[in-house]
Design an enzyme around this catalytic site. Structure first.
Site, mmCIF file in Angstrom:
data_model
loop_
_atom_site.group_PDB
_atom_site.id
_atom_site.type_symbol
_atom_site.label_atom_id
_atom_site.label_comp_id
_atom_site.label_asym_id
_atom_site.label_seq_id
_atom_site.Cartn_x
_atom_site.Cartn_y
_atom_site.Cartn_z
ATOM 1 N N GLU A 167 15.623 -18.363 -75.591
ATOM 2 C CA GLU A 167 15.365 -19.728 -75.172
ATOM 3 C C GLU A 167 16.682 -20.475 -74.972
ATOM 4 O OE1 GLU A 167 12.630 -21.516 -77.836
ATOM 5 O OE2 GLU A 167 12.682 -23.428 -76.771
ATOM 6 N N GLY A 168 17.583 -20.310 -75.926
ATOM 7 C CA GLY A 168 18.869 -20.982 -75.824
ATOM 8 C C GLY A 168 19.712 -20.430 -74.685
#
Ligand SMILES: *[C@@H]1O[C@H](CO)[C@@H](O)[C@H](O)[C@H]1NC(C)=O
Ligand SMILES: *[C@@H]1O[C@H](CO)[C@@H](O)[C@H](O)[C@H]1NC(C)=O
Ligand SMILES: *[C@@H]1O[C@H](CO)[C@@H](O)[C@H](O)[C@H]1NC(C)=O
Ligand SMILES: *[C@@H]1O[C@H](CO)[C@@H](O)[C@H](O)[C@H]1NC(C)=O
Length: 418
Positions: A167-168
Protein backbone atom coordinates in the site's frame (compact mmCIF):
# COMPACT_ATOMS: atom_id res chain seq x y z
CA UNK A 1 16.30 -22.06 -88.15
CA UNK A 2 13.99 -19.52 -86.53
CA UNK A 3 10.38 -19.55 -87.56
CA UNK A 4 8.55 -16.23 -87.20
CA UNK A 5 6.35 -17.86 -84.57
CA UNK A 6 9.34 -18.85 -82.45
CA UNK A 7 10.87 -15.43 -82.90
CA UNK A 8 7.68 -13.73 -81.78
CA UNK A 9 7.30 -15.97 -78.71
CA UNK A 10 10.87 -15.23 -77.71
CA UNK A 11 10.26 -11.48 -77.85
CA UNK A 12 7.11 -11.80 -75.74
CA UNK A 13 8.84 -13.98 -73.14
CA UNK A 14 11.72 -11.52 -72.88
CA UNK A 15 9.30 -8.63 -72.40
CA UNK A 16 7.41 -10.59 -69.72
CA UNK A 17 10.58 -11.30 -67.74
CA UNK A 18 11.62 -7.63 -67.93
CA UNK A 19 8.17 -6.39 -66.84
CA UNK A 20 8.01 -8.89 -63.97
CA UNK A 21 11.36 -7.76 -62.64
CA UNK A 22 10.35 -4.09 -62.80
CA UNK A 23 7.03 -4.84 -61.03
CA UNK A 24 8.84 -6.81 -58.33
CA UNK A 25 11.42 -4.09 -57.74
CA UNK A 26 8.72 -1.44 -57.53
CA UNK A 27 6.80 -3.51 -54.99
CA UNK A 28 9.81 -3.93 -52.75
CA UNK A 29 11.60 -0.58 -52.72
CA UNK A 30 10.80 2.24 -50.28
CA UNK A 31 8.43 0.27 -48.09
CA UNK A 32 8.12 1.89 -44.68
CA UNK A 33 6.80 0.62 -41.39
CA UNK A 34 4.09 2.97 -40.23
CA UNK A 35 2.03 2.95 -37.06
CA UNK A 36 -1.71 3.39 -36.83
CA UNK A 37 -2.92 6.32 -34.68
CA UNK A 38 -2.78 5.78 -30.88
CA UNK A 39 -5.91 4.76 -29.06
CA UNK A 40 -7.12 5.73 -25.61
CA UNK A 41 -6.84 2.94 -23.05
CA UNK A 42 -8.51 2.60 -19.68
CA UNK A 43 -7.95 0.86 -16.36
CA UNK A 44 -9.94 0.72 -13.10
CA UNK A 45 -9.00 0.09 -9.48
CA UNK A 46 -11.20 -0.25 -6.40
CA UNK A 47 -9.63 1.04 -3.20
CA UNK A 48 -11.41 -0.98 -0.51
CA UNK A 49 -10.27 0.88 2.59
CA UNK A 50 -11.23 0.44 6.21
CA UNK A 51 -13.88 3.13 6.31
CA UNK A 52 -15.05 3.26 2.71
CA UNK A 53 -14.48 2.02 -0.83
CA UNK A 54 -13.71 4.17 -3.86
CA UNK A 55 -13.42 3.31 -7.53
CA UNK A 56 -10.92 5.10 -9.75
CA UNK A 57 -10.96 4.98 -13.55
CA UNK A 58 -7.79 6.02 -15.39
CA UNK A 59 -7.09 6.67 -19.06
CA UNK A 60 -4.00 7.16 -21.22
CA UNK A 61 -2.87 7.13 -24.85
CA UNK A 62 -1.48 3.77 -25.92
CA UNK A 63 1.54 5.35 -27.65
CA UNK A 64 2.71 7.21 -24.58
CA UNK A 65 2.80 4.26 -22.28
CA UNK A 66 6.40 4.67 -21.17
CA UNK A 67 6.20 8.34 -20.30
CA UNK A 68 5.44 9.47 -16.79
CA UNK A 69 2.49 11.66 -16.00
CA UNK A 70 0.39 10.74 -19.02
CA UNK A 71 -2.24 8.79 -17.15
CA UNK A 72 -5.17 10.86 -16.02
CA UNK A 73 -8.01 10.11 -13.66
CA UNK A 74 -11.27 9.94 -15.57
CA UNK A 75 -13.59 9.16 -12.70
CA UNK A 76 -13.63 8.64 -8.97
CA UNK A 77 -16.71 7.14 -7.40
CA UNK A 78 -17.38 6.70 -3.69
CA UNK A 79 -19.25 3.54 -2.78
CA UNK A 80 -22.10 4.22 -0.38
CA UNK A 81 -21.74 2.87 3.12
CA UNK A 82 -18.85 1.51 5.15
CA UNK A 83 -15.75 -0.36 4.02
CA UNK A 84 -16.19 -3.92 2.71
CA UNK A 85 -14.83 -5.39 5.95
CA UNK A 86 -18.02 -4.18 7.66
CA UNK A 87 -19.98 -6.76 5.61
CA UNK A 88 -18.30 -9.70 7.36
CA UNK A 89 -21.64 -11.11 8.42
CA UNK A 90 -23.32 -10.38 5.09
CA UNK A 91 -20.77 -10.86 2.25
CA UNK A 92 -23.45 -10.76 -0.47
CA UNK A 93 -24.12 -7.16 0.43
CA UNK A 94 -20.43 -6.33 0.03
CA UNK A 95 -20.72 -7.50 -3.58
CA UNK A 96 -23.86 -5.47 -4.17
CA UNK A 97 -22.38 -2.34 -2.63
CA UNK A 98 -19.93 -1.84 -5.49
CA UNK A 99 -22.43 -2.16 -8.35
CA UNK A 100 -23.40 1.48 -8.56
CA UNK A 101 -19.81 2.60 -9.08
CA UNK A 102 -19.17 -0.14 -11.65
CA UNK A 103 -22.15 1.05 -13.63
CA UNK A 104 -20.92 4.63 -13.47
CA UNK A 105 -17.50 3.51 -14.65
CA UNK A 106 -18.96 1.72 -17.66
CA UNK A 107 -20.65 4.96 -18.67
CA UNK A 108 -17.28 6.70 -19.11
CA UNK A 109 -15.58 3.85 -21.00
CA UNK A 110 -16.69 3.40 -24.64
CA UNK A 111 -18.55 0.11 -25.08
CA UNK A 112 -16.04 -1.20 -27.63
CA UNK A 113 -13.21 -0.88 -25.11
CA UNK A 114 -14.87 -2.17 -21.95
CA UNK A 115 -13.81 -5.78 -22.30
CA UNK A 116 -10.14 -4.88 -22.37
CA UNK A 117 -10.20 -2.59 -19.33
CA UNK A 118 -8.07 -4.19 -16.60
CA UNK A 119 -10.07 -4.07 -13.36
CA UNK A 120 -8.49 -4.56 -9.94
CA UNK A 121 -9.68 -4.44 -6.36
CA UNK A 122 -7.24 -3.94 -3.53
CA UNK A 123 -8.31 -4.08 0.11
CA UNK A 124 -6.28 -2.57 2.92
CA UNK A 125 -6.26 -2.19 6.71
CA UNK A 126 -9.89 -3.09 7.46
CA UNK A 127 -9.65 -6.36 5.55
CA UNK A 128 -6.22 -7.17 7.00
CA UNK A 129 -7.74 -6.93 10.44
CA UNK A 130 -10.82 -8.92 9.48
CA UNK A 131 -8.59 -11.65 8.03
CA UNK A 132 -6.72 -11.67 11.32
CA UNK A 133 -9.95 -12.03 13.28
CA UNK A 134 -11.83 -14.37 10.97
CA UNK A 135 -10.06 -15.42 7.81
CA UNK A 136 -13.01 -17.28 6.31
CA UNK A 137 -15.20 -14.20 6.64
CA UNK A 138 -12.53 -12.12 4.89
CA UNK A 139 -12.27 -14.67 2.09
CA UNK A 140 -16.03 -14.68 1.60
CA UNK A 141 -16.20 -10.91 1.37
CA UNK A 142 -13.41 -10.87 -1.21
CA UNK A 143 -15.05 -13.68 -3.16
CA UNK A 144 -18.33 -11.75 -3.32
CA UNK A 145 -16.79 -8.51 -4.56
CA UNK A 146 -14.78 -10.50 -7.12
CA UNK A 147 -17.97 -12.24 -8.27
CA UNK A 148 -19.73 -8.93 -8.75
CA UNK A 149 -16.84 -7.48 -10.75
CA UNK A 150 -16.86 -10.53 -13.02
CA UNK A 151 -20.50 -9.92 -13.88
CA UNK A 152 -19.49 -6.73 -15.68
CA UNK A 153 -17.90 -6.59 -19.14
CA UNK A 154 -14.40 -5.69 -17.95
CA UNK A 155 -11.12 -7.63 -17.81
CA UNK A 156 -11.22 -8.63 -14.13
CA UNK A 157 -7.67 -9.00 -12.84
CA UNK A 158 -8.23 -9.96 -9.23
CA UNK A 159 -9.43 -8.83 -5.82
CA UNK A 160 -6.90 -9.18 -3.03
CA UNK A 161 -5.69 -7.82 0.27
CA UNK A 162 -2.61 -5.63 -0.05
CA UNK A 163 0.10 -5.75 2.59
CA UNK A 164 0.92 -2.53 4.38
CA UNK A 165 4.20 -2.39 2.47
CA UNK A 166 2.49 -2.67 -0.89
CA UNK A 167 0.00 0.00 0.00
CA UNK A 168 2.78 2.39 0.92
CA UNK A 169 4.97 1.52 -2.03
CA UNK A 170 2.20 1.95 -4.56
CA UNK A 171 1.26 5.28 -2.96
CA UNK A 172 4.85 6.30 -3.40
CA UNK A 173 4.78 5.25 -7.05
CA UNK A 174 1.55 7.21 -7.57
CA UNK A 175 2.88 10.42 -6.09
CA UNK A 176 6.14 10.29 -7.95
CA UNK A 177 4.42 9.34 -11.17
CA UNK A 178 1.97 12.20 -10.86
CA UNK A 179 4.69 14.64 -9.93
CA UNK A 180 6.50 13.48 -13.02
CA UNK A 181 9.70 12.77 -11.08
CA UNK A 182 10.34 9.58 -10.03
CA UNK A 183 5.43 5.07 2.01
CA UNK A 184 5.18 1.90 3.54
CA UNK A 185 1.83 2.02 5.08
CA UNK A 186 0.77 0.86 8.37
CA UNK A 187 -2.69 0.85 9.66
CA UNK A 188 -3.08 0.78 13.36
CA UNK A 189 -6.58 0.08 14.35
CA UNK A 190 -6.44 0.90 17.97
CA UNK A 191 -9.52 0.58 20.07
CA UNK A 192 -9.20 3.81 21.91
CA UNK A 193 -11.14 4.51 25.05
CA UNK A 194 -10.57 7.77 26.79
CA UNK A 195 -7.68 9.97 26.93
CA UNK A 196 -8.07 10.87 23.29
CA UNK A 197 -11.81 11.20 23.35
CA UNK A 198 -13.52 14.36 24.41
CA UNK A 199 -14.77 14.41 27.98
CA UNK A 200 -18.38 13.38 27.95
CA UNK A 201 -17.93 10.95 25.08
CA UNK A 202 -17.77 7.38 26.22
CA UNK A 203 -17.97 4.95 23.40
CA UNK A 204 -15.33 2.60 22.03
CA UNK A 205 -14.37 3.10 18.39
CA UNK A 206 -11.49 2.05 16.16
CA UNK A 207 -8.83 4.34 14.82
CA UNK A 208 -8.61 4.45 11.07
CA UNK A 209 -5.57 3.74 8.96
CA UNK A 210 -2.37 5.66 8.49
CA UNK A 211 0.54 5.51 6.16
CA UNK A 212 4.01 5.14 7.56
CA UNK A 213 7.35 5.03 5.80
CA UNK A 214 8.44 2.96 2.81
CA UNK A 215 11.82 2.39 4.35
CA UNK A 216 11.22 -0.80 6.22
CA UNK A 217 12.85 -4.12 5.74
CA UNK A 218 10.24 -5.83 7.85
CA UNK A 219 7.49 -7.83 6.34
CA UNK A 220 4.47 -9.32 8.02
CA UNK A 221 2.39 -11.45 5.67
CA UNK A 222 -0.77 -10.96 7.67
CA UNK A 223 -0.79 -7.40 8.86
CA UNK A 224 1.01 -4.27 7.85
CA UNK A 225 3.80 -3.76 10.37
CA UNK A 226 1.80 -0.98 11.96
CA UNK A 227 -1.57 -2.75 12.12
CA UNK A 228 -2.55 -2.92 15.73
CA UNK A 229 -5.57 -3.65 17.73
CA UNK A 230 -4.89 -2.15 21.09
CA UNK A 231 -7.02 -0.75 23.84
CA UNK A 232 -5.71 2.45 25.32
CA UNK A 233 -6.35 3.16 28.95
CA UNK A 234 -6.71 6.62 30.33
CA UNK A 235 -8.98 9.51 31.24
CA UNK A 236 -9.54 12.15 28.57
CA UNK A 237 -7.03 14.97 28.43
CA UNK A 238 -4.72 16.34 25.75
CA UNK A 239 -1.33 15.37 27.17
CA UNK A 240 -2.73 12.05 28.41
CA UNK A 241 -3.82 11.33 24.84
CA UNK A 242 -0.39 12.07 23.41
CA UNK A 243 1.28 9.89 26.05
CA UNK A 244 -1.17 7.06 25.35
CA UNK A 245 -0.59 7.31 21.62
CA UNK A 246 3.17 7.16 22.13
CA UNK A 247 2.70 3.84 23.87
CA UNK A 248 1.46 2.43 20.56
CA UNK A 249 4.99 2.72 19.25
CA UNK A 250 7.86 0.74 20.71
CA UNK A 251 10.47 3.47 20.61
CA UNK A 252 12.67 1.63 23.09
CA UNK A 253 13.34 -1.06 20.49
CA UNK A 254 15.44 1.54 18.67
CA UNK A 255 17.75 2.29 21.60
CA UNK A 256 19.83 5.37 20.86
CA UNK A 257 19.88 4.70 17.14
CA UNK A 258 18.95 7.73 15.09
CA UNK A 259 18.19 5.79 11.91
CA UNK A 260 15.29 3.91 13.47
CA UNK A 261 11.57 4.68 13.58
CA UNK A 262 10.05 2.30 16.17
CA UNK A 263 9.84 -1.45 16.64
CA UNK A 264 13.47 -1.46 15.44
CA UNK A 265 12.48 -0.46 11.91
CA UNK A 266 15.23 1.13 9.83
CA UNK A 267 14.58 4.69 8.72
CA UNK A 268 17.07 6.95 6.96
CA UNK A 269 17.09 10.68 7.79
CA UNK A 270 14.22 12.56 6.13
CA UNK A 271 15.43 14.49 3.13
CA UNK A 272 13.59 16.22 0.29
CA UNK A 273 9.90 16.93 -0.20
CA UNK A 274 7.10 14.87 1.34
CA UNK A 275 3.46 14.62 0.48
CA UNK A 276 1.08 13.56 3.21
CA UNK A 277 -2.13 12.23 1.72
CA UNK A 278 -5.09 9.98 2.55
CA UNK A 279 -5.66 9.77 6.32
CA UNK A 280 -2.91 12.31 6.98
CA UNK A 281 -4.71 14.78 4.78
CA UNK A 282 -8.29 14.10 5.90
CA UNK A 283 -7.52 14.42 9.59
CA UNK A 284 -5.40 17.55 9.24
CA UNK A 285 -7.90 19.05 6.82
CA UNK A 286 -10.61 18.73 9.43
CA UNK A 287 -8.43 20.65 11.88
CA UNK A 288 -7.69 23.20 9.16
CA UNK A 289 -3.98 22.36 9.32
CA UNK A 290 -3.24 21.76 5.64
CA UNK A 291 -2.17 25.28 4.78
CA UNK A 292 1.52 24.89 5.57
CA UNK A 293 1.26 26.04 9.21
CA UNK A 294 4.41 25.94 11.30
CA UNK A 295 4.90 22.98 13.62
CA UNK A 296 4.30 25.10 16.75
CA UNK A 297 0.90 26.18 15.43
CA UNK A 298 0.01 22.60 14.55
CA UNK A 299 0.89 21.36 18.03
CA UNK A 300 -1.08 24.12 19.68
CA UNK A 301 -4.15 23.59 17.49
CA UNK A 302 -4.23 19.86 18.20
CA UNK A 303 -3.76 20.38 21.90
CA UNK A 304 -6.57 22.92 22.02
CA UNK A 305 -8.88 20.65 20.02
CA UNK A 306 -8.18 17.74 22.37
CA UNK A 307 -9.31 19.65 25.43
CA UNK A 308 -12.76 20.40 24.03
CA UNK A 309 -15.72 18.57 25.51
CA UNK A 310 -17.99 16.29 23.53
CA UNK A 311 -20.89 18.63 24.10
CA UNK A 312 -18.92 21.56 22.71
CA UNK A 313 -17.65 19.54 19.73
CA UNK A 314 -20.96 18.08 18.68
CA UNK A 315 -22.53 21.53 18.86
CA UNK A 316 -19.69 23.08 16.81
CA UNK A 317 -19.66 20.41 14.08
CA UNK A 318 -23.28 19.38 13.54
CA UNK A 319 -22.48 18.31 9.97
CA UNK A 320 -19.65 15.97 10.90
CA UNK A 321 -20.20 12.23 11.10
CA UNK A 322 -20.66 11.55 14.84
CA UNK A 323 -18.64 8.32 14.50
CA UNK A 324 -15.69 10.24 13.11
CA UNK A 325 -15.81 13.40 15.19
CA UNK A 326 -14.50 11.90 18.43
CA UNK A 327 -11.52 10.35 16.63
CA UNK A 328 -9.82 13.47 15.34
CA UNK A 329 -7.91 14.11 18.56
CA UNK A 330 -6.43 10.61 18.62
CA UNK A 331 -5.79 10.61 14.88
CA UNK A 332 -4.02 13.95 14.94
CA UNK A 333 -1.82 12.87 17.85
CA UNK A 334 -1.05 9.63 16.11
CA UNK A 335 0.01 11.49 12.97
CA UNK A 336 2.08 13.94 14.98
CA UNK A 337 3.85 11.17 16.89
CA UNK A 338 4.53 9.26 13.71
CA UNK A 339 5.98 12.26 11.93
CA UNK A 340 7.97 13.71 14.81
CA UNK A 341 9.02 10.82 17.04
CA UNK A 342 9.15 8.05 14.47
CA UNK A 343 10.28 9.76 11.26
CA UNK A 344 12.01 12.53 13.17
CA UNK A 345 10.76 15.55 11.32
CA UNK A 346 11.70 18.73 13.18
CA UNK A 347 10.64 22.40 13.08
CA UNK A 348 12.62 22.91 9.87
CA UNK A 349 11.96 19.73 7.94
CA UNK A 350 8.26 19.96 8.93
CA UNK A 351 8.00 22.69 6.31
CA UNK A 352 8.89 20.14 3.62
CA UNK A 353 5.66 18.25 4.25
CA UNK A 354 2.72 19.19 2.08
CA UNK A 355 -0.69 17.91 3.11
CA UNK A 356 -2.76 17.33 0.02
CA UNK A 357 -5.40 15.04 -1.34
CA UNK A 358 -4.78 15.38 -5.05
CA UNK A 359 -1.79 15.74 -7.29
CA UNK A 360 -2.99 17.53 -10.40
CA UNK A 361 -6.43 16.13 -11.11
CA UNK A 362 -5.75 12.64 -9.73
CA UNK A 363 -6.24 11.47 -6.16
CA UNK A 364 -3.07 10.66 -4.27
CA UNK A 365 -3.26 7.07 -3.05
CA UNK A 366 -2.03 3.58 -3.85
CA UNK A 367 -4.47 2.79 -6.67
CA UNK A 368 -2.72 4.42 -9.62
CA UNK A 369 0.69 3.04 -8.62
CA UNK A 370 -0.88 -0.41 -8.25
CA UNK A 371 -2.32 -0.27 -11.74
CA UNK A 372 0.90 1.10 -13.22
CA UNK A 373 2.94 -1.67 -11.69
CA UNK A 374 0.57 -4.53 -12.40
CA UNK A 375 0.24 -3.49 -16.00
CA UNK A 376 4.03 -3.23 -16.26
CA UNK A 377 4.02 0.54 -16.20
CA UNK A 378 0.92 0.70 -18.34
CA UNK A 379 -0.19 -2.20 -20.52
CA UNK A 380 2.41 -2.74 -23.17
CA UNK A 381 0.22 -2.97 -26.22
CA UNK A 382 2.69 -3.10 -29.08
CA UNK A 383 1.89 -0.33 -31.55
CA UNK A 384 0.03 -1.66 -34.59
CA UNK A 385 2.60 -1.88 -37.40
CA UNK A 386 1.49 -1.89 -41.04
CA UNK A 387 3.42 -1.83 -44.34
CA UNK A 388 3.28 1.53 -46.05
CA UNK A 389 4.09 2.36 -49.68
CA UNK A 390 4.51 5.73 -51.40
CA UNK A 391 1.39 6.20 -53.62
CA UNK A 392 3.37 6.88 -56.86
CA UNK A 393 5.51 3.75 -56.47
CA UNK A 394 2.45 1.73 -55.62
CA UNK A 395 0.66 2.96 -58.77
CA UNK A 396 3.69 2.19 -60.93
CA UNK A 397 4.03 -1.32 -59.50
CA UNK A 398 0.36 -2.00 -60.16
CA UNK A 399 0.65 -0.67 -63.74
CA UNK A 400 3.58 -2.99 -64.51
CA UNK A 401 1.87 -5.97 -62.96
CA UNK A 402 -1.22 -5.34 -65.13
CA UNK A 403 0.94 -4.88 -68.25
CA UNK A 404 2.70 -8.15 -67.48
CA UNK A 405 -0.61 -9.94 -67.14
CA UNK A 406 -2.02 -8.47 -70.37
CA UNK A 407 1.11 -9.36 -72.34
CA UNK A 408 1.17 -12.84 -70.86
CA UNK A 409 -2.45 -13.41 -71.88
CA UNK A 410 -1.79 -12.02 -75.38
CA UNK A 411 1.20 -14.36 -75.79
CA UNK A 412 -0.85 -17.33 -74.66
CA UNK A 413 -3.60 -16.57 -77.18
CA UNK A 414 -1.06 -16.11 -79.97
CA UNK A 415 0.61 -19.44 -79.20
CA UNK A 416 -2.71 -21.26 -79.30
CA UNK A 417 -4.02 -19.70 -82.52
CA UNK A 418 -1.10 -18.86 -84.74
C1 LIG B 1 8.29 1.07 -23.89
O1 LIG B 1 9.45 0.49 -23.36
C2 LIG B 1 9.67 -0.85 -23.77
C3 LIG B 1 10.88 -1.40 -23.04
O2 LIG B 1 11.80 -0.40 -22.76
C4 LIG B 1 9.86 -0.87 -25.29
O3 LIG B 1 10.07 -2.19 -25.73
C5 LIG B 1 8.62 -0.30 -25.94
O4 LIG B 1 8.81 -0.24 -27.33
C6 LIG B 1 8.32 1.10 -25.41
N1 LIG B 1 7.04 1.54 -25.94
C7 LIG B 1 6.87 2.75 -26.48
C8 LIG B 1 5.50 3.05 -26.99
O5 LIG B 1 7.76 3.58 -26.52
C1 LIG C 1 -16.34 -16.14 10.90
O1 LIG C 1 -17.21 -15.64 9.92
C2 LIG C 1 -18.15 -16.59 9.45
C3 LIG C 1 -18.88 -15.97 8.32
O2 LIG C 1 -19.38 -14.71 8.62
C4 LIG C 1 -19.07 -16.99 10.59
O3 LIG C 1 -19.98 -17.94 10.14
C5 LIG C 1 -18.22 -17.56 11.71
O4 LIG C 1 -19.02 -17.82 12.81
C6 LIG C 1 -17.11 -16.59 12.11
N1 LIG C 1 -16.20 -17.24 13.02
C7 LIG C 1 -15.80 -16.66 14.13
C8 LIG C 1 -14.84 -17.43 14.96
O5 LIG C 1 -16.21 -15.56 14.48
C1 LIG D 1 10.01 -3.24 22.52
O1 LIG D 1 11.12 -3.75 21.80
C2 LIG D 1 12.08 -4.39 22.63
C3 LIG D 1 13.27 -4.76 21.77
O2 LIG D 1 12.86 -5.36 20.55
C4 LIG D 1 11.45 -5.61 23.28
O3 LIG D 1 12.39 -6.25 24.13
C5 LIG D 1 10.24 -5.15 24.10
O4 LIG D 1 9.58 -6.28 24.62
C6 LIG D 1 9.29 -4.36 23.22
N1 LIG D 1 8.22 -3.80 24.05
C7 LIG D 1 6.94 -3.94 23.73
C8 LIG D 1 5.99 -3.26 24.65
O5 LIG D 1 6.57 -4.56 22.77
C1 LIG E 1 5.73 -4.47 -9.20
O1 LIG E 1 5.44 -5.64 -9.90
C2 LIG E 1 6.49 -6.58 -9.95
C3 LIG E 1 6.00 -7.77 -10.73
O2 LIG E 1 5.35 -7.37 -11.89
C4 LIG E 1 6.91 -6.99 -8.56
O3 LIG E 1 8.00 -7.85 -8.62
C5 LIG E 1 7.29 -5.74 -7.79
O4 LIG E 1 7.62 -6.09 -6.45
C6 LIG E 1 6.15 -4.77 -7.80
N1 LIG E 1 6.52 -3.56 -7.12
C7 LIG E 1 5.98 -3.21 -5.98
C8 LIG E 1 6.39 -1.88 -5.44
O5 LIG E 1 5.17 -3.90 -5.41
Amino acid sequence: MFTSKNHFTGVIAGALVALSIIALVLSLVNIEDVTLPPTVKYGMVFDAGSSHTSLFVYEWDSDKENDTGVVSQTLSCDVHGQGISSYASDPLEAGDSIRECLEKALKVVPATKQREVPAYLGATAGMRLLREQNSSAAEQVLAEVAKTMQEYPVAFKGARILTGEEEGAYGWITINYLLDSFTKESSPSARVRHPCYPTGYNETVSLSSFRTSPCTNQSDPRLGPGDRNITLEGRGDASGCLAAIKKLFNFSACGQSQDCTFDGIYQPPVRGQFIAFSAFYYNFKFLNLTKGQALATVRETIERFCTRSWEDLSASYPEENPQRLPKYCANANYILTLLLDAYKFNETSWNNIIFQMKVGSADAGWTLGYMLNLTNMIPAEAPVWVKGHAPSLWAAAITFIILTLVLGLAALLLLLWV
